[in-house]
Design a protein around this motif. Structure first.
Motif, PDB file in Angstrom:
ATOM      1  N   ALA A 110       0.792  -1.217   0.000  1.00 35.69           N
ATOM      2  CA  ALA A 110       0.000   0.000   0.000  1.00 35.69           C
ATOM      3  C   ALA A 110       0.828   1.273   0.000  1.00 35.69           C
ATOM      4  O   ALA A 110       0.356   2.325  -0.409  1.00 35.69           O
ATOM      5  N   ARG A 111       2.080   1.188   0.438  1.00 30.47           N
ATOM      6  CA  ARG A 111       2.773   2.410   0.811  1.00 30.47           C
ATOM      7  C   ARG A 111       2.952   3.436  -0.306  1.00 30.47           C
ATOM      8  O   ARG A 111       2.943   4.629  -0.056  1.00 30.47           O
ATOM      9  N   GLY A 112       3.062   3.001  -1.532  1.00 28.84           N
ATOM     10  CA  GLY A 112       3.349   3.954  -2.598  1.00 28.84           C
ATOM     11  C   GLY A 112       2.122   4.601  -3.214  1.00 28.84           C
ATOM     12  O   GLY A 112       2.255   5.463  -4.062  1.00 28.84           O
ATOM     13  N   PHE A 113       0.939   4.154  -2.802  1.00 22.20           N
ATOM     14  CA  PHE A 113      -0.232   4.600  -3.552  1.00 22.20           C
ATOM     15  C   PHE A 113      -0.885   5.835  -2.956  1.00 22.20           C
ATOM     16  O   PHE A 113      -1.072   5.960  -1.763  1.00 22.20           O
ATOM     17  N   ASN A 114      -1.206   6.737  -3.827  1.00 20.01           N
ATOM     18  CA  ASN A 114      -1.923   7.949  -3.469  1.00 20.01           C
ATOM     19  C   ASN A 114      -3.061   8.109  -4.463  1.00 20.01           C
ATOM     20  O   ASN A 114      -2.815   8.283  -5.634  1.00 20.01           O
ATOM     21  N   PRO A 149      -4.467   6.453  -0.798  1.00 14.04           N
ATOM     22  CA  PRO A 149      -4.168   5.190  -0.144  1.00 14.04           C
ATOM     23  C   PRO A 149      -5.362   4.234  -0.222  1.00 14.04           C
ATOM     24  O   PRO A 149      -6.499   4.679  -0.365  1.00 14.04           O
TER      25      PRO A 149
END
Lengths: 207, 238, 288, 621
Positions: free
Chosen positions: B161-165, B167
């Motif tokens: 999940a960390r890279g998605f914007n 979230p």
């Protein structure tokens, strides 16, 4: 300068002219106008400070028989028709709802055969159940359902079949309609006007 | 100068609370500037209302300001008056400069998180019967397909999940799936991020279009598993 | 007259306070944040700001000293999960990006950790082309929004050059006829530094993104760890199996612009005038 | 906002080039015939024109402004007779002449306002037929019978209005007055039907029902009874009362500001009070009607509900919250100003309760205005972990909004009660107990509303909507229904310690009346945009698709410009109507002294009466 910045500038000048009026003019009515100008300018500035979002109309989709390969494709088209052109959802719901004005169609595809479904849509008065769900004598249902294959809705046979496929799918049933049963278009079944005129013919073919 | 100092003090205190106290409450986060501005505006207008509600209080509030601005009988404050008179235009000029200068901050993204679904999805209901087995199956599918982003704990904190914007949605949050009907989730899962309307900013969403990979029935089961696992219940009319 | 004054003033003051409040807080709201938050390497950023440099761009030198003058922006990376051939674990976790431009060319430096140097290590930068929004995963078609293509700048270690490509959905990747992008990578201490460079405007607005100094454009990143699986000998990351970022922003800083001072001067004049008239009115009111 | 490409220039240019309009028409007609030709090749040899446009401004914008103006004028024209009739009845039953005078003063406006409304209605109709032939054809097909009913009603309404107005002086006494009152009632009844018939056309567009085959009458009847018809009828009728009241207030405010004589000041101060009172009175009920309407929309079509509340229109509700917030503050402010200025020496006494009410009101407003999705920059959003604030996000949902709106209504109601009781001393022996009971009821109701609101977070949505929100509303209505008669009883025996002095309000009171009116008009234009945009790209939701170039819904910033324009035009038109109507008797009004009348018992402050009026004092400034 962006559109928003330009509008903001206009708003600021509206506010500014209001302030000018209040500063320099003494008679009451223009002063009230100046006051109103300030209020309206501030209102527009607030409206410009929130995110600017427009809503664009989605692309219009057409029922193209060539794209239908599997019964699931057919059900997907039926789903669209159910909720738009067919106007079914103006009365019926799938699943319980407070707003339902007509019978809930959840599980209908499991209860009724496809032939019966077809007939209920094209000849809604053919079998009218009596309503026993209350005390006293059974009531006649005021079958308000319009014939779906006639004007103003006027679905073609293909379209009705795909709605049935959708209803079966929504009941968790295997879809009993095969895409091969569809009328191959000599004339386009997608054109709504034609479809409406060819309604009675579609009924004839169904039997 | 009593009331005006009170007004300034009130705003400063409100600002400090909003800026430094509230964000440090457990489970909280810094407030956006727009909200702080809103609250300060409310504070100020409340104060002005109270200050001008009677002739006496208005005189008490406005009289000193008027005398100060005009410079009558303010004695030692004369210097301060000139400072204010010079500072005010400079402040206005500075703000104008700032607002016309090219901003360092990229445009804000005010994405609509739950845009309206297309009509053909708004009225569906789950055709899969709700049994312990189907829910369990749904949870299994969830673990396989959804948990990498939405997290094994349904909290939106999956390993990918960390890279998605934006979230991935946090299903444990009571303002996400608990506010929605099952049909809404069905649409979002089936059509994915690319199925969103323009206000949902589909070009940013990493949600796959699952209709390409999963049959509808699995999606309905996943929905049941999701609600059960996140301890939420869908919005219904019953 | 005092009465007349007491009618004027509260309204004027109220209006002015509100108007000025808007003037002040709106830009302040936008202005405040970036200053408070100098893009530190540890914290996620949302935009790359490329300063204007005089003299030569370090277009083929990822290790040039001048890069330290460009503010770094750090973006988190995720494994690509959008498309069915996904990988759930990617090597690159963070991408540090810097940009520089000299008014005609732009250079973008990607820096990321990769434990091993492999011939198949690769990195890419992605942009939207034109006004249309493009989905961050290769410009996937969207259901309700008409999307545009993406412009991809691609570099692979063993090729040692930049490739200028377009895509509009997975499987539509196309190498452009005219190659404008140069790229060069340097590996040291377990970190890749890859520099891409291109003219700001290539003259092909249909295929290439046009970088202007006017505002922010969308930018995305991708990286492939070219390490092979020891057991199968297969590449672990290839094609759509990679580390990707979301859309973020890129801005080529504009040369100093003095129009803001003119506006400020006008505003100061207006404020002075307002002040003058107000105080004169107040004074008159008192004398009357 | 790129899609609006340079509309400003177009607007500017259109202002300077009237001669180009005709040419533009020709060009537009030519351009429009091109797609029609292509379309014609597909379907039929001569496809009818679906849309027409006018250059520069755009057909949609013209329709938008004209329709909005028509609607506002209609609201005014329907609100004023209600207002006038109630005043007349009060004068008739209570014997207070000045109410009759007030009623007549407003009925005088009606004739010119009525014709202006009809004029705009006519323009709107022509424009609709010209710009949207496809849609109008469809609607005519369904609603033809109700068009006829509408026309007949119009004739009857006009006749009644003439009788009512021209017969005012002739039917002043005895049985004739009763007949006149009856005429006023009929005027309102016809006006009500005149309102609900076009409502059925408009609501059918947003919530159509299936039209089965049948007679014209049956089809029109079925289409009329669409799901949002009655919610809109009720909502509009209340909104019209509010609009009428606040416009009356604004008019009085302006006249008060420019008043030259003490008598004028007295009269318009009092009129401003009555206008504000009626506006607030309606305002208290408006949120409930709005809630019902929203609920019906949600039930009719979840998609439409989400578009309004959570979709692209969700930001609109920030604006709505602001406007309503200012309206509540402004109305209460005016009440409080009334207490401190009209009742000499009361400023200190009431400062504390005012402070308390203000704080509650502001806290409620803070919750009311906190949106669920916040306007935030990227960095701010990143810190919050999304566009919802983890802590304050809970203030953004329905449960919190319902709670605070109920509390705000309670506070405003308390303001009114306070105003009513100001300057009076209870003499009844049971006054103490009654006051204690009233206090207890208020506190209990407030607590109950809050408890239900908080509890609402922990129950399924449907329970909250069906039971909790409804209970909150019922509690607030219950409070009003118990406290009002109790206070009235108390007041009956109360002794007036301080006389009310009219004509002493400061100028800012006049401006706050104007502000309130502007807020109401802006709110109506804003919600007009919301109602129209919630249909998104449909003329008739889900049935007739909008295929014109204006099928998109514009963004708020642009839309707010048009709303402001409509508001401004409307104000100017109303000002013109007032000016025309009062032109003749300006001189008379100056020389006329306020009529003296017996005070009715039981409703002194509600009617704003005070015996002080009998001896008008010279205003202090």
């Amino acid at each position: 300068m962006s559109e928003v910045a330009r509008l903001q500038l206009i708003c600021l000048s509206v506010v500014g002219s209001g302030i000018l009026i209040l500063l320099f003019i003494k008679s009451v009515f223009p002063r009230v106008i100046g006051f109103v100008a300030i209020v309206l300018g501030l209102f527009m500035l607030t409206a410009l400070a929130v995110p600017q979002m427009a809503s664009l109309p989605p692309v219009e989709e057409k029922f193209d028989i060539a794209t239908v390969k599997t019964p699931t494709d057919l059900a997907a088209i039926g789903q669209k028709i159910f909720f738009s052109k067919g106007q079914c959802a103006l009365c019926h719901t799938i699943g319980p709802s407070e707003s339902a004005r007509c019978p809930d169609l959840k599980g209908i595809g499991a209860k009724l055969s496809r032939e019966f479904l077809y007939e209920s849509m094209t000849q809604p008065q053919a079998y009218i159940y009596k309503d026993y769900r209350h005390e006293g004598l059974p009531k006649m249902y005021p079958a308000e359902m319009p014939a779906i294959n006639k004007n103003p809705i006027g679905l073609s046979r293909n379209e009705i079949l795909s709605v049935i496929a959708f209803l079966q799918q929504m009941s968790g049933e295997p879809i009993s309609i095969n895409p091969s049963e569809l009328d191959v278009p000599g004339q386009a079944p997608a054109a709504p006007v034609k479809a409406a005129q060819s309604g009675p013919m579609a009924v004839a073919q169904a039997h | 100068m009593g009331p005006i100092i009170k007004l300034i003090l009130l705003n400063v205190v409100t600002y400090l609370i909003l800026k430094f106290v509230l964000p440090n409450v457990p489970g909280s986060a810094p407030l956006p500037a727009s909200l702080i501005f809103l609250y300060l505006l409310l504070t100020t207008s409340g104060f002005l209302i109270l200050a001008t509600v009677s002739a006496e209080s208005k005189e008490e509030f406005w009289g000193p300001i008027q005398r100060f601005l005009v410079g009558d009988g303010i004695g030692g404050l004369q210097a301060l008056r000139w400072v204010v008179l010079i500072l005010f235009p400079l402040l206005v000029g500075w703000q104008t400069y700032n607002s016309t200068a090219v901003s360092d901050a990229p445009p804000g993204e005010n994405r609509t998180i739950h845009p309206a679904p297309p009509g053909e999805y708004a009225g569906l209901s789950n055709p899969v019967p709700k049994t312990p087995e189907t829910i369990q199956q749904g949870k299994g599918f969830y673990a396989a397909f959804c948990s990498p982003c939405h997290g094994g704990n349904f909290d939106g904190k999956g390993s990918a999940a960390r890279g998605f914007n934006p979230p991935p949605a946090n299903f444990a949050d009571p303002t996400t799936i608990a506010m929605l009907q099952e049909s809404y989730l069905f649409w979002r899962i089936k059509k994915g991020g690319v199925g969103l309307p323009i206000e949902g900013m589909p070009w940013k969403s990493a949600m796959p279009r699952w209709e390409l990979e999963l049959p509808d029935e699995w999606i309905w089961k996943i929905i049941m598993g999701e609600y059960d696992g996140a301890h939420q219940s869908p919005r219904t009319w019953e | 007259m005092i009465r007349g004054l007491s009618r004027i003033v509260p309204n004027v003051v109220g209006g002015v306070c509100l108007a000025i409040g808007f003037l002040i807080v709106q830009p302040a709201a936008a202005e405040e944040k970036p200053k408070a938050e100098a893009p530190a390497e540890t914290q996620a950023s949302s935009a790359v700001s490329a300063p204007l440099v005089k003299g030569a761009l370090p277009a083929d030198d990822p290790t040039a000293a001048i890069w330290s003058s460009a503010p770094p922006a750090t973006f988190p990376m995720s494994p690509q999960v959008h498309w069915p051939t996904r990988n759930l674990e990617a090597t690159v976790k963070d991408m540090i990006v810097r940009g520089l431009h000299d008014g005609t060319n732009v250079a973008i430096l990607l820096e990321y950790a990769d434990p091993t140097e492999d011939p198949d290590d690769a990195a890419a930068v992605q942009f939207m082309v034109g006004d249309k929004k493009a989905h961050f995963a290769h410009g996937q078609p969207m259901a309700q929004v008409e999307g545009g293509p993406v412009n991809i700048w691609y570099w692979k270690n063993k090729d040692g050059k930049g490739v200028d490509m377009n895509a509009k959905g997975f499987g539509t990747l196309k190498i452009q006829d005219h190659q404008d992008v140069k790229a060069k990578g340097a590996y040291a201490n377990g970190r890749w530094k890859v520099v891409f460079s291109r003219p700001l405007d290539t003259g092909h607005p249909e295929e290439d993104t046009l970088i202007t100094t006017a505002g922010f454009i969308n930018i995305g990143f991708a990286a492939w760890d070219g390490k092979k699986d020891p057991s199968s000998g297969e590449l672990k990351e290839k094609g759509s199996q990679k580390a990707v970022s979301s859309w973020w922003y890129f801005r080529a800083e504009a040369p100093p612009n003095y129009t803001g001072y003119y506006y400020a001067a006008i505003a100061v004049g207006l404020a002075l005038g307002f002040q003058f008239v107000l105080i004169r009115k107040l004074k008159k009111g008192q004398s009357a | 906002m790129g899609y609006q490409g340079g509309w400003i220039q177009r607007l500017l240019r259109s202002g300077s080039g009237h001669g180009g309009t005709l040419l533009g028409f020709a060009i537009a007609a030519g351009l429009l015939s091109l797609p029609a030709l292509v379309f014609g090749a597909d379907v039929a040899p001569a496809a009818p024109t679906e849309y027409r446009d006018i250059p520069y401004v755009g057909s949609r914008n013209v329709i938008w402004v004209v329709a909005q103006l028509h609607l506002l004028l209609a609201g005014f024209v329907l609100g004023v007779p209600m207002f006038a009739w109630v005043c007349e009845v009060v004068a008739w039953r209570g014997g207070e002449k000045r109410y009759d005078k007030l009623a007549k003063e407003f009925t005088k406006l009606l004739t010119s306002a009525y014709s202006t409304t009809a004029l705009f209605g006519g323009i709107l109709l022509f424009l609709l037929i010209a710009f949207y032939p496809k849609l109008m054809n469809y609607l005519t097909d369904i609603f033809f019978p109700s068009f006829i009913v509408y026309c007949i009603l119009f004739l009857v309404e006009t006749a009644t209005l003439y009788l009512y107005w021209y017969g005012w002086d002739a039917m002043q006494y005895g049985g004739k007055k009763t007949f006149h009152i009856f005429l006023g009632l009929m005027l309102n009844v016809f006006a009500f039907f005149i309102m609900i018939i076009p409502n059925s056309w408009a609501t059918f567009q947003s919530s159509p029902v299936v039209i089965a085959e049948g007679t014209d009458m049956a089809r029109a009847w079925a289409a009329t009874w669409n799901p949002t018809w009655w919610p809109v009828n009720i909502h509009r009728i209340i909104a019209n009362v509010v609009l009428g009241g606040y416009i009356c207030g604004a008019y009085a405010g302006i006249r008060y500001l420019s008043a030259k004589t003490p008598e004028e000041r007295d009269h318009y101060d009092w009129m401003g009070y009555v206008g504000n009172f009626i506006g607030v009175f309606g305002l208290l009920a408006l949120p409930f009607a709005g809630y019902w309407l929203m609920r019906e929309i949600y039930q009719y079509n979840q998609q439409m509900g989400i578009t309004l509340m959570g979709g692209f229109l969700s930001w609109l509700f920030i604006l709505q919250a602001m406007l309503i917030g200012v309206l509540f503050l402004g109305s209460n402010y005016y009440f409080w100003l009334g207490i401190t200025y009209r009742i000499p020496g009361s400023a200190l006494k009431y400062r504390k309760p005012m402070l308390a009410m203000l704080v509650v009101l502001l806290l409620c407003l803070a919750v009311w205005m906190t949106p669920h999705s916040l306007v935030a920059s990227l960095e701010e959003a990143a810190k919050m972990g999304g566009s919802h604030h983890p802590l304050l996000g809970v203030l953004g949902v329905m449960s919190a909004k319902m709670t605070v709106s109920n509390l705000m209504i309670l506070v405003t109601f308390m303001s009114f009660i306070m105003y009513w009781r100001a300057g009076k001393q209870d003499t009844a022996g049971w006054a103490k107990i009654a006051k204690a009971i009233m206090g207890a009821i208020l506190v209990l109701a407030g607590v109950a509303v809050i408890i239900l609101g908080v509890w609402g977070y922990f129950v399924p949505a449907i329970i909250r909507i069906n039971y909790f929100s409804t209970s909150q509303v019922l509690i607030v209505i219950g409070v009003m229904l118990t406290i009002t008669p109790l206070t009235a009883l108390l007041m009956k025996s109360a002794k007036t310690t301080t006389e009310m002095a009219w004509g002493k309000m400061p100028p800012r009171a006049g401006y706050s009346l104007v502000l309130n009116a502007i807020m109401v008009i802006l709110l109506m234009t804003l919600m007009g945009y919301a109602r129209s945009s919630s249909r998104v790209h449909w003329h008739v939701y889900g049935v007739v698709r909008d295929t014109s170039q204006y099928a998109f819904s514009p963004a708020l910033g642009y839309a707010s410009g048009i709303m402001a324009l409509c508001t401004f035009f409307f104000c100017m038109i109303v000002a013109f109507i007032f000016w025309v109507a009062t032109m003749g008797d300006k001189a008379k009004a100056v020389s006329a002294s306020p009529s003296k009348g017996e005070l009715p018992h039981g409703m002194p402050a509600m009617a704003g009466a005070s015996s002080a009026l009998d001896a008008p004092k010279a205003p202090k400034f």
